[in-house]
Scaffold this motif. Structure first.
Motif, PDB file in Angstrom:
ATOM      1  N   THR A  33       2.459  -8.946   0.261  1.00 55.15           N
ATOM      2  CA  THR A  33       3.517  -8.002   0.164  1.00 55.15           C
ATOM      3  C   THR A  33       3.835  -7.963  -1.573  1.00 55.15           C
ATOM      4  O   THR A  33       4.149  -6.920  -2.020  1.00 55.15           O
ATOM      5  N   LEU A  34       3.549  -8.665  -2.286  1.00 51.08           N
ATOM      6  CA  LEU A  34       3.708  -8.835  -3.793  1.00 51.08           C
ATOM      7  C   LEU A  34       2.768  -7.987  -4.435  1.00 51.08           C
ATOM      8  O   LEU A  34       3.040  -7.264  -5.142  1.00 51.08           O
ATOM      9  N   LEU A  35       1.488  -8.128  -3.690  1.00 50.04           N
ATOM     10  CA  LEU A  35       0.270  -7.363  -4.393  1.00 50.04           C
ATOM     11  C   LEU A  35       0.229  -5.838  -3.871  1.00 50.04           C
ATOM     12  O   LEU A  35      -0.063  -5.050  -4.517  1.00 50.04           O
ATOM     13  N   THR A  36       1.066  -5.715  -2.559  1.00 44.78           N
ATOM     14  CA  THR A  36       1.243  -4.315  -2.274  1.00 44.78           C
ATOM     15  C   THR A  36       2.188  -3.524  -3.216  1.00 44.78           C
ATOM     16  O   THR A  36       1.799  -2.346  -3.448  1.00 44.78           O
ATOM     17  N   GLY A  37       2.942  -4.292  -3.989  1.00 43.86           N
ATOM     18  CA  GLY A  37       3.701  -3.404  -4.951  1.00 43.86           C
ATOM     19  C   GLY A  37       2.917  -3.151  -6.282  1.00 43.86           C
ATOM     20  O   GLY A  37       3.426  -2.105  -7.115  1.00 43.86           O
TER      21      GLY A  37
END
Length: 446
Positions: A33-37
């Protein structure tokens, strides 16, 4: 601490609202989820991306919470609930896809955890072996998952609190180095391929990917209110924090003169050092435990009356998840992986919501536990309407994603189409049920 049993019967919920909130807070404080940002800027501006993150998360959480509420009221996990709409045998279709998707998630997250641990170890000792650390991380996850919901309930809240503290440090460092106005002023690059609508669609799709576990976890809630409020606030908070952190870290590197790569943990870990690497590692431990638990729960509850036991099943699936954690090539195909999740599961959850809340009027009876016959047997154990709507939704999702790319994305249109099609066809065929009485658990239903 007791390990999970095979329990085909509904699980009586015991976890209060604070515990549910912390479990869901930990769930999506995760590196994926962090890397989706990191995907959104400079395709759209920092403020626009932030709005898309908030709106997409809240909208997607509505689907997650709705499926979770069915789990609390029935005491059954997500894939067992698909029997109500797909039929006793037809439910094996979404179940098979679910296990494959969760296995993919477990591999990706183990690899990212391995990279984080490798960064920490290599910076201290010079020794580097991402593959070894990925395997060790996944072995730890399997061990935690074997303790079932007891293990999750005990471990997740503490990991969540520690992760939030470290994330706060990263935010403080980023916004101390550069003012908010500097992040907002990063030039938009249309060539990056993102629009506000597409950013919203990606965030919404993230919630869909987590909905496969919503009833698995929310069936443990003491009341429907505890599950709805805990999962709604916990999921929304963790997703907004994680995606915003990833976007902020990505922009921090840009403002520092760097050239970060999208969905590349190394690009954002180096500038922040070990604290961000620790966040990545702990987030995977928290989230991947739920993923493996969800896989095992799905298989154990595949058919009513199944003789499968939780621990042996966890050991077999855990072994596969450990082996798969060595396939680092999957990281290069993560975007394709997300597209497949949307295509397969958006129609499933639309059908489930329409069936339970519109067609069944909020009640599933104990027929859902019957191995044959009953109101959920349909014809030969399969509800042809659900299968046809699912296939239509998956096809439309693929068309809007790969053949005729939609300017507003595919997730929301496919969800609304599938919900309307299933409700309309079911009502037209006279499949509205009105069983007497409402009960919290199937075990109490008439």
């Amino acid at each position: 601490m007791e390990v999970e049993s095979s329990a085909q019967e509904p699980v009586p919920g015991t976890l209060p609202l604070p515990r549910m909130l912390l479990i869901w807070l930990a769930a999506n404080l995760v590196v994926t989820t962090l890397l989706t940002g990191t995907l959104f800027v400079p395709g759209v501006s920092f403020p626009t991306a932030l709005v898309a993150i908030v709106l997409g998360t809240v909208s997607g959480a509505a689907v997650l919470v709705a499926i979770g509420a069915i789990g609390t009221r029935t005491g059954l996990p997500t894939m067992a609930l698909t029997r109500g709409s797909f039929g006793t045998r037809g439910s094996l279709l979404p179940l098979g896809v679910n296990v494959a998707v969760l296995m993919g998630w477990s591999w990706v997250q183990a690899m990212l955890a391995g990279l984080a641990v490798d960064y920490l170890v290599s910076s201290l000792t010079g020794f580097s072996s991402p593959l070894l650390f990925a395997v060790l991380c996944q072995l730890t996850v399997v061990g935690l998952a074997i303790f079932g919901h007891e293990g999750i309930a005990r471990v997740e809240p503490w990991l969540a609190l520690l992760i939030v503290v470290i994330m706060a440090w990263v935010f403080i460092r980023a916004f101390t180095a550069f003012p908010v106005s500097a992040y907002a002023a990063i030039p938009v690059d249309p060539a990056a391929g993102y629009t506000p609508a597409i950013a919203f669609d990606v965030v919404f799709a993230t919630a869909i990917s987590w909905t496969v576990l919503s009833a698995d976890i929310n069936r443990l809630a003491r009341t429907t209110r505890d599950g709805v409020v805990g999962s709604g606030i916990g999921y929304t908070t963790s997703t907004v924090l994680s995606m915003t952190l990833g976007m902020t870290a990505f922009c921090y590197v840009l403002l520092s003169g760097g050239n970060p790569l999208e969905f590349d943990p190394a690009s954002i870990v180096d500038p922040f050092g070990w604290p961000l690497a620790v966040v990545i590692f702990l987030s995977v431990m928290a989230t991947n435990t739920m993923v493996v638990y969800g896989m095992v729960t799905s298989v154990v509850h595949a058919r009513p009356g199944s003789a499968l036991r939780f621990v042996p099943t966890a050991l077999v699936l855990g072994a596969v998840s450990v082996l798969g954690a060595t396939w680092f090539g999957l990281l290069e195909r993560f975007t394709t992986f997300l597209i497949l999740i949307g295509a397969f599961f958006v129609p499933v959850f639309a059908i489930m919501i329409a069936d339970y809340f519109l067609i069944r009027r909020g009640v599933y009876t104990r027929d859902l536990l019957a191995p044959r016959a009953g109101r959920y047997w349909y014809r030969g154990g399969v509800n042809a309407v659900a299968v046809a709507v699912w296939a239509t939704g998956a096809l439309v999702s693929w068309l809007l994603t790969s053949v005729w790319p939609s300017p507003i994305g595919a997730t929301v249109p496919v969800f609304l189409l599938s919900l309307a099609l299933y409700a309309g066809l079911s009502l037209a065929l006279g499949r509205r049920d009105a069983p007497g009485g409402r009960s919290r658990h199937l075990g109490e239903a008439g």
